[in-house]
Design a protein around this motif. Structure first.
Motif, PDB file in Angstrom:
ATOM      1  N   SER A 176       0.835  -1.194   0.000  1.00 25.21           N
ATOM      2  CA  SER A 176       0.000   0.000   0.000  1.00 25.21           C
ATOM      3  C   SER A 176       0.878   1.255   0.000  1.00 25.21           C
ATOM      4  O   SER A 176       1.887   1.309   0.712  1.00 25.21           O
ATOM      5  N   LEU A 213      -1.719   0.431  -5.291  1.00 27.96           N
ATOM      6  CA  LEU A 213      -2.805   0.545  -4.308  1.00 27.96           C
ATOM      7  C   LEU A 213      -2.583   1.713  -3.351  1.00 27.96           C
ATOM      8  O   LEU A 213      -1.451   2.006  -2.977  1.00 27.96           O
ATOM      9  N   TRP A 269       4.914  -2.613  -5.263  1.00 25.70           N
ATOM     10  CA  TRP A 269       3.757  -1.726  -5.220  1.00 25.70           C
ATOM     11  C   TRP A 269       3.305  -1.369  -6.636  1.00 25.70           C
ATOM     12  O   TRP A 269       2.118  -1.425  -6.958  1.00 25.70           O
ATOM     13  N   ARG A 271       0.650   2.965   3.644  1.00 23.11           N
ATOM     14  CA  ARG A 271       1.236   2.167   4.722  1.00 23.11           C
ATOM     15  C   ARG A 271       2.698   1.808   4.466  1.00 23.11           C
ATOM     16  O   ARG A 271       3.522   1.830   5.387  1.00 23.11           O
TER      17      ARG A 271
END
Length: 84
Positions: free
Chosen positions: A8, A83, A77, A11
């Motif tokens: 993410s 995302l 990612w 995160r």
């Protein structure tokens, strides 16, 4: 249901960029701290190019180049669909 282990931006990726990275890359039109910008594949690839070729952080910045694990996380990612 989204994969909870998927990489993410908020995160996993955004925290990798230091304030120096963000400031430095902004000078080149790359907005590392802006998900809307980074979620555009060509922009994410540009950031990836910079870190994978050890151009960011700048060699004279006093910061260490990204370790391979971080570079792979950024690649994951991108490959995983950028995302949020």
């Amino acid at each position: 249901m989204p994969d909870p282990d998927a990489v993410s931006y908020s995160r996993d990726i955004r925290p990798l960029f230091t304030d120096l990275d963000v400031t430095h890359m902004r000078e080149f039109g790359i907005f590392l701290d802006d998900y809307a910008f980074m979620s555009v594949p060509v922009n994410a690839e540009s950031a990836y190019f910079q870190v994978s070729h050890r151009l960011m952080p700048p060699p004279d910045s006093g910061e260490d180049a990204w370790p391979t694990e971080r570079i792979h996380l950024l690649r994951d990612w991108i490959d995983g669909g950028l995302l949020p």
